[in-house]
Design a protein around this motif. Structure first.
Motif, short mmCIF file in Angstrom:
data_model
loop_
_atom_site.label_atom_id
_atom_site.label_comp_id
_atom_site.label_asym_id
_atom_site.label_seq_id
_atom_site.Cartn_x
_atom_site.Cartn_y
_atom_site.Cartn_z
N ASN A 171 17.56 -4.61 -6.76
CA ASN A 171 16.17 -4.93 -6.40
C ASN A 171 15.74 -6.27 -6.97
OD1 ASN A 171 16.01 -3.33 -9.06
ND2 ASN A 171 14.06 -4.43 -8.97
N ASP A 174 11.58 -6.88 -10.48
CA ASP A 174 11.75 -7.66 -9.25
C ASP A 174 11.76 -9.17 -9.57
OD1 ASP A 174 11.82 -5.46 -7.54
OD2 ASP A 174 9.76 -5.70 -6.83
N THR A 184 20.10 0.33 -4.73
CA THR A 184 20.09 0.47 -6.19
C THR A 184 20.19 1.96 -6.51
OG1 THR A 184 18.70 -1.50 -6.42
CG2 THR A 184 18.84 -0.06 -8.32
N LYS A 212 10.19 1.02 2.01
CA LYS A 212 10.09 -0.07 1.03
C LYS A 212 8.70 -0.01 0.40
CE LYS A 212 10.45 -5.08 0.64
NZ LYS A 212 10.56 -6.36 1.37
N LYS A 252 6.13 -0.67 -3.39
CA LYS A 252 5.89 -1.10 -4.76
C LYS A 252 4.47 -0.65 -5.14
CE LYS A 252 6.89 -4.74 -8.03
NZ LYS A 252 7.18 -6.16 -8.29
N PHE A 301 9.52 -2.44 -10.01
CA PHE A 301 10.58 -2.53 -9.00
C PHE A 301 10.05 -2.24 -7.61
CE2 PHE A 301 13.29 -0.15 -12.37
CZ PHE A 301 13.42 -1.30 -13.13
N THR A 302 10.61 -2.92 -6.63
CA THR A 302 10.48 -2.52 -5.24
C THR A 302 11.55 -1.46 -4.97
OG1 THR A 302 9.70 -4.70 -4.58
CG2 THR A 302 10.62 -3.29 -2.83
N TRP A 334 13.66 0.60 -2.10
CA TRP A 334 14.10 0.31 -0.73
C TRP A 334 14.57 1.60 -0.06
CZ3 TRP A 334 14.45 -4.67 1.57
CH2 TRP A 334 14.08 -5.73 0.74
N ASP A 390 17.53 3.92 -1.39
CA ASP A 390 17.67 4.02 -2.85
C ASP A 390 17.65 5.49 -3.25
OD1 ASP A 390 17.73 1.28 -3.29
OD2 ASP A 390 15.71 1.13 -4.09
#
Lengths: 261, 261
Positions: free
Chosen positions: A92, A165, B55, B124, B126, B217-218, B220, B223
């Motif tokens: 990420n 990030d 990730t 996706k 955050k 963190f983003t 995705w 994940d």
């Protein structure tokens, strides 16, 4: 050969850098490719992250000055690793050359760079030997292992301190013909040199790592191994531009900006 | 809905499990899909790994009995985490349901399982909040966080102890409608129950983890977050079959074999 992932006219593809131009290819350097007739000035393309690794390996402590600096900060005697041990970073956090490292608004001022050689794996391999280990190396790129040092002291697994990030710039391209023994790593902040070390001056080099890792792991094409850094970083502030140059490979440049509250 | 990645007649695709049959779909559950007319008995397909995460997140200590057991082994007082902290596992180690966990010939006999709930991210995202955190969860699958405990004591970053090839079975499928509050995790060795715990009985639950992770963190699509385990494992030997069942999700089954010297 210098492999660049880039975008131009809305199309992302691989290309080969020759001087100040990039020649677009069809396909990719791992699975097969051929040159096209498309040629662009390097200055006019958007440089992309070369790849997202399947597994993202990173060596924590692999140079003596950095090891000593880290131990000093903890008030400990530096313990030199007695064998190659690997860690991990998180996908990420990856960004490309010239993209911005965004410091979270709630981070402290202890934002540090770490300029690192990145080994890019080209083939699926296991059980490498000292003799054949380098055959799996496709080429080299450059990484900046950005860290928030106050979080690093508190984190059990370096999760936020190393993997927020944008904390993992990587690029600008993959160089396949550089000679590790001749490389120097040079870091500059706003154009002023702040670190310089012989890239190969590692506690454990690329070959011992490849041999030890592949006793346990299969390496896959596109896996990356960040090889660690030497020396220390000043605190990086909003607006600072950090360049990591590795001679014979290239220069990775990223501006740091602090997120507004 | 129960999403299965499978191979039949040489073709790998996604499908939907209904009873003892699987209906093949075109596309995938993350980017878009539609049912086909192809229907197969579940018993006749090869079950594949549902996905390789971008990730690979994993919680180390998230249940009280496991925490106490780990601390006892180190002769320490258990320290209960005061905030959700995440770790990582490595993609190289993933294998599918019914594939074999291969214990390296040079490993000790201290091979343990850890049956874990796996959260699969669908979007996706955050900066999640307690209110919207669960919206990003696509579904649940099951993981077995296999560990070599003698290496775990020596490893700085759990690299070999947790991430040797084949040490991360995950599957058999992704269930999108299971109710976490009603789940029980049950582990069996050669058909005999060895652990049972309420899956939701975590120190920090799925929502607090999603909120805390996405501060930094983003996440995705694809994940995964392995949520940790409770209790302890006996030593697993060559030929043992370990099943991790999570009620409402399914059963992940893998045979352990010791590599020949």
């Amino acid at each position: 050969m210098r492999w660049l992932k880039f975008t131009a006219s809305g199309k992302t593809s691989w290309g080969i850098v020759e001087g100040d131009r990039v020649i677009a290819v069809d396909g990719d350097p791992f699975a097969g490719w051929q040159r096209t007739s498309r040629m662009l000035p390097l200055s006019e393309v958007k440089i992309e992250l070369p790849l997202i690794p399947r597994t993202f390996y990173c060596v924590g402590l692999n140079y003596l000055k950095h090891l000593k600096e880290a131990a000093d900060k903890r008030g400990e005697v530096p313990a030199v690793p007695d064998r190659p041990e690997i860690g991990y970073r998180a996908q990420n956090a990856l960004i490309a050359h010239d993209e911005e490292v965004v410091i979270p608004s709630f981070a402290t001022d202890k934002i540090h760079y770490e300029g690192e050689l990145v080994v890019v794996i080209g083939r699926k391999v296991k059980h490498l030997t000292e003799q054949n280990a380098m055959d799996c190396v496709f080429g080299y790129t450059i990484g900046n292992d950005v860290s928030e040092r106050s979080w690093q002291k508190e984190d059990r697994s370096l999760w936020r301190s190393k993997n927020a990030d944008t904390f993992k710039p990587m690029g600008p391209w993959i160089e396949t013909e550089a000679d590790l023994e001749k490389m120097e790593t040079i870091v500059r902040v706003n154009g002023k040199e702040t670190n310089r070390f012989a890239t190969a001056d590692m506690i454990f080099g690329v070959v011992p790592f490849l041999v030890e890792l592949t006793r346990y792991f299969t390496l896959w094409p596109g896996d990356v191994i960040w090889m660690g850094t030497d020396g220390a970083s000043p605190d990086i502030k909003h607006g600072d531009v950090v360049e990591v140059e590795i001679t014979g490979v290239g220069t990775l440049r990223n501006r740091f900006v602090r997120e507004e509250r």
